[in-house]
Design a protein around this motif. Sequence first.
Motif, PDB file in Angstrom:
ATOM      1  N   GLY A   1       0.813  -1.209   0.000  1.00 57.27           N
ATOM      2  CA  GLY A   1       0.000   0.000   0.000  1.00 57.27           C
ATOM      3  C   GLY A   1       0.847   1.260   0.000  1.00 57.27           C
ATOM      4  O   GLY A   1       0.549   2.226  -0.706  1.00 57.27           O
ATOM      5  N   ALA A   2       1.930   1.247   0.804  1.00 54.42           N
ATOM      6  CA  ALA A   2       2.830   2.407   0.829  1.00 54.42           C
ATOM      7  C   ALA A   2       3.491   2.608  -0.528  1.00 54.42           C
ATOM      8  O   ALA A   2       3.623   3.734  -1.013  1.00 54.42           O
TER       9      ALA A   2
ATOM     10  N   ARG B   1       1.030   4.132  -2.880  1.00 53.06           N
ATOM     11  CA  ARG B   1       0.816   5.561  -2.618  1.00 53.06           C
ATOM     12  C   ARG B   1       1.947   6.389  -3.190  1.00 53.06           C
ATOM     13  O   ARG B   1       1.729   7.450  -3.779  1.00 53.06           O
TER      14      ARG B   1
ATOM     15  N   ARG C   1       1.064  11.442 -10.233  1.00 52.44           N
ATOM     16  CA  ARG C   1       0.314  12.684 -10.157  1.00 52.44           C
ATOM     17  C   ARG C   1       1.218  13.893 -10.394  1.00 52.44           C
ATOM     18  O   ARG C   1       0.846  14.829 -11.107  1.00 52.44           O
TER      19      ARG C   1
ATOM     20  N   ASN D   1       1.582   6.446  -6.946  1.00 52.02           N
ATOM     21  CA  ASN D   1       0.507   7.356  -7.353  1.00 52.02           C
ATOM     22  C   ASN D   1       0.929   8.813  -7.230  1.00 52.02           C
ATOM     23  O   ASN D   1       0.566   9.651  -8.068  1.00 52.02           O
ATOM     24  N   GLN D   2       1.698   9.115  -6.175  1.00 51.96           N
ATOM     25  CA  GLN D   2       2.166  10.491  -5.998  1.00 51.96           C
ATOM     26  C   GLN D   2       3.114  10.895  -7.120  1.00 51.96           C
ATOM     27  O   GLN D   2       3.033  12.014  -7.642  1.00 51.96           O
TER      28      GLN D   2
END
Length: 274
Positions: free
Chosen positions: A18-19, A22, A29, A25-26
């Motif tokens: 999960g980390a 994230r 983005r 995804n960052q």
Amino acid sequence: MTAIAEIRAPRGAVSARGAGMRIGNQVLRTGALWIASALIGLAVWSFLAWWYGPTTIASPVEVWRAAGELSESGVLWTSVVASGQRILLGWSLGVLVGAPIGILMGRFNMVRQLLDPYIEFFRFIPPIAFVTLAVVWFGIGETSKVVLIFYTSVFIVTVSTIAATVSISENKLQAATNLGAGRLQIMQTVVLPSAVPGIVTGARLAMGNSFLTIVSAEIVASEHGLGSMIWQARNYGRIDWTFVGIIVLGIMGFFFDRVLRILSTKFLARYGVK
């Protein structure tokens, strides 16, 4: 207990995944925002070029073609190398001279009182005012350009280093004195490490000023360099060449500053450089 351990292990693995997701995804983005910003900038640039015409603002397509033309002829790469060498040499000399002077001025009142009038006088005179004198004194070769870059760098580094040195906590200095440290040891173990962040900040600011100065230095007397290329573009009426020179200067400045930030953060992090 064994069953509990078997249950917890997958949870940890899921948490790690999960980390990682994230972070991924960052990054995506951030990359998407950069691309969107670039596309918006190109769109605005294209509109302004269409509105005012090619004699006033060269379009992105025209600048791209001009960059290819200058690159194929070798003018662009020769100019980049020449300007880069002058900036790095003059800037390095400014840092090497400005940092020790700033430490001495910040540490010893007598030195500061002796040199402060000269620092405060010359740092307000723009380097372009000395272009003619630099050519007269040092000739039209590399020395005059390097001297001008040095001039625009040394005072910024000096002032930033003074501010960092003066702001050192008296408790640190008193603690080193109580432990038996001499003046030289205090300079090496307390003053210099505490001044490093200020020196790095001054070096980054000086790098920016070096790019501001290189154009005026190369316009007056230089066969190679981005400033010379921009000036020749004016003489030939090639506004697209001017845009190429401006954009390349911005890219070089961004690259030089980013490299300086990465290196200082990696090797000087223990001194508080971020």
